[in-house]
Design a protein around this motif. Structure first.
Motif, PDB file in Angstrom:
ATOM      1  N   VAL A 223      12.009  83.052   2.760  1.00 47.34           N
ATOM      2  CA  VAL A 223      10.863  84.015   4.142  1.00 47.34           C
ATOM      3  C   VAL A 223      10.876  85.387   3.527  1.00 47.34           C
ATOM      4  O   VAL A 223      11.971  85.886   3.326  1.00 47.34           O
TER       5      VAL A 223
ATOM      6  N   VAL B 121       6.011  82.329   2.790  1.00 45.78           N
ATOM      7  CA  VAL B 121       7.277  81.191   3.204  1.00 45.78           C
ATOM      8  C   VAL B 121       7.288  80.617   1.190  1.00 45.78           C
ATOM      9  O   VAL B 121       6.032  80.314   0.700  1.00 45.78           O
TER      10      VAL B 121
ATOM     11  N   ILE C 137      11.639  77.252  10.267  1.00 45.83           N
ATOM     12  CA  ILE C 137      10.752  78.758  10.915  1.00 45.83           C
ATOM     13  C   ILE C 137      10.307  78.462  11.960  1.00 45.83           C
ATOM     14  O   ILE C 137       9.531  78.019  10.885  1.00 45.83           O
TER      15      ILE C 137
ATOM     16  N   ASP D  64      15.734  78.063  11.926  1.00 50.55           N
ATOM     17  CA  ASP D  64      17.822  78.786  10.532  1.00 50.55           C
ATOM     18  C   ASP D  64      17.113  80.266  10.597  1.00 50.55           C
ATOM     19  O   ASP D  64      17.296  81.325  10.884  1.00 50.55           O
ATOM     20  N   ILE D  65      15.260  80.580  10.472  1.00 55.92           N
ATOM     21  CA  ILE D  65      15.308  82.295  11.000  1.00 55.92           C
ATOM     22  C   ILE D  65      14.554  81.812  11.938  1.00 55.92           C
ATOM     23  O   ILE D  65      13.409  81.329  12.021  1.00 55.92           O
TER      24      ILE D  65
ATOM     25  N   VAL E 246      16.835  81.371   2.947  1.00 61.01           N
ATOM     26  CA  VAL E 246      17.058  79.794   3.404  1.00 61.01           C
ATOM     27  C   VAL E 246      18.157  79.403   2.781  1.00 61.01           C
ATOM     28  O   VAL E 246      18.881  78.379   3.288  1.00 61.01           O
TER      29      VAL E 246
END
Length: 311
Positions: free
Chosen positions: A36, A57, A210, A233-234, A309
């Motif tokens: 990201v 992304v 994400i 993950d984020i 990521v």
């Protein structure tokens, strides 16, 4: 100018830490399998160096998904080494100027690209006060639009790639499928941003998730339910208001509400962006409020910050 002094103090409460990222390397994100990048980390007021809200992304070294295109993002897009021809989709969370003001410049630049494949612009449906994604596109590059010389985008003529639009309903609280293509899965979630039709987006690739919250308030219970225990993950969320009384909590989540939503989702990392000066000046209180519920790592993004990521 970057923050200095006490505003840069690390807040270590419970576990994890809150920190401002190091000086970004603009081109670093393309070196990751999945990452990201925050193109624009600012808000609606031009009171520092930050461009308006915009995110990328990166997948396998290509900028595949653009989320919002605030003022200045056109410049950041180029600095990051992104290419218009690599985009799979442009996602717009809502139609405030600090989220879409840079889109005309990006489309103008795209007319010089070598892209020959269609590209989709997806965003919320309209209301009496706001256009839909298709109406916004018509206003910018339609035959009667402000940049009508770019109207061939809408039928793919004059050697321009065809741009299609997708209007996503904001009624209800369920996820809405946006794209399923080449290992890329994108869903939209309606959120509350006063009376503004608005969306959050969930992007999945290679089993990683994400979440981009967009602008939303604590009334976005559907967002909390849709992301509950999803373990992104984020999670990228806005840092727009302070913890002081009288803040516009019908527009934005404050630190406590951000922490609640992030913890409920089980996010592995929280990235704060869309900064406004009132929130940055109250950074320690914002972090402390988040820490009431969320114990994981917190990053304060700058323009061009990269968050891998999969490296």
């Amino acid at each position: 100018m970057r923050l200095s002094g006490p505003l840069l103090a690390l807040s270590i409460l419970l576990s994890g830490c809150a920190s401002e990222t190091a000086e970004p390397d603009p081109a670093s994100c393309k070196n990751n399998t999945l990452a990201v990048q925050i193109l624009g980390s600012g808000g609606p007021i031009a009171d520092d160096h930050r461009a308006g809200a915009s995110n990328l992304v990166w997948i396998d070294g290509k900028a595949r998904v653009l989320i919002d295109a605030g003022p200045g993002s056109f410049v950041r897009f180029g600095e990051a080494g992104a290419k218009f021809e690599d985009l799979a989709v442009i996602l717009l969370t809502h139609f405030h100027g600090d989220h879409v003001g840079g889109l005309p410049g990006l489309l103008n630049a795209g007319s010089f690209s070598k892209r020959d494949k269609p590209v989709m612009i997806a965003g919320p449906e309209g209301s009496d006060a706001f256009p839909s994604a298709s109406e916004l596109l018509e206003a910018f590059v339609g035959k009667n639009g402000a940049l009508r010389y770019l109207s061939p985008y809408l039928d793919g003529s004059a050697d321009l790639p065809k741009i299609t639009s997708l209007n996503i309903g904001v009624d209800g609280e369920n996820r809405k499928a946006v794209m399923r293509n080449d290992g890329l899965e994108i869903d939209a979630i309606p959120v509350k941003h006063l009376e503004v039709p608005a969306l959050a987006f969930v992007i999945k690739n290679r089993g990683k998730r994400i979440v981009f919250s967009g602008d939303q308030s604590f009334l976005s219970e559907g967002f909390e339910q849709a992301t509950r225990n999803s373990k992104p993950d984020i999670m990228v969320m806005h840092n727009a208001i302070s913890m002081a009384d009288g803040q516009p909590r019908g527009l934005h989540r404050d630190g406590r509400s951000i922490g609640e939503a992030t913890q409920m989702a089980g996010a592995q990392k929280l990235v704060l962006s869309h900064h406004m000066r009132r929130a940055l000046d109250d950074k320690e209180a914002v972090v402390a409020a988040i820490r009431e519920n969320y114990a994981g790592p917190i990053e304060f993004a700058d323009d061009l910050s990269c968050f891998p990521v999969l490296e």
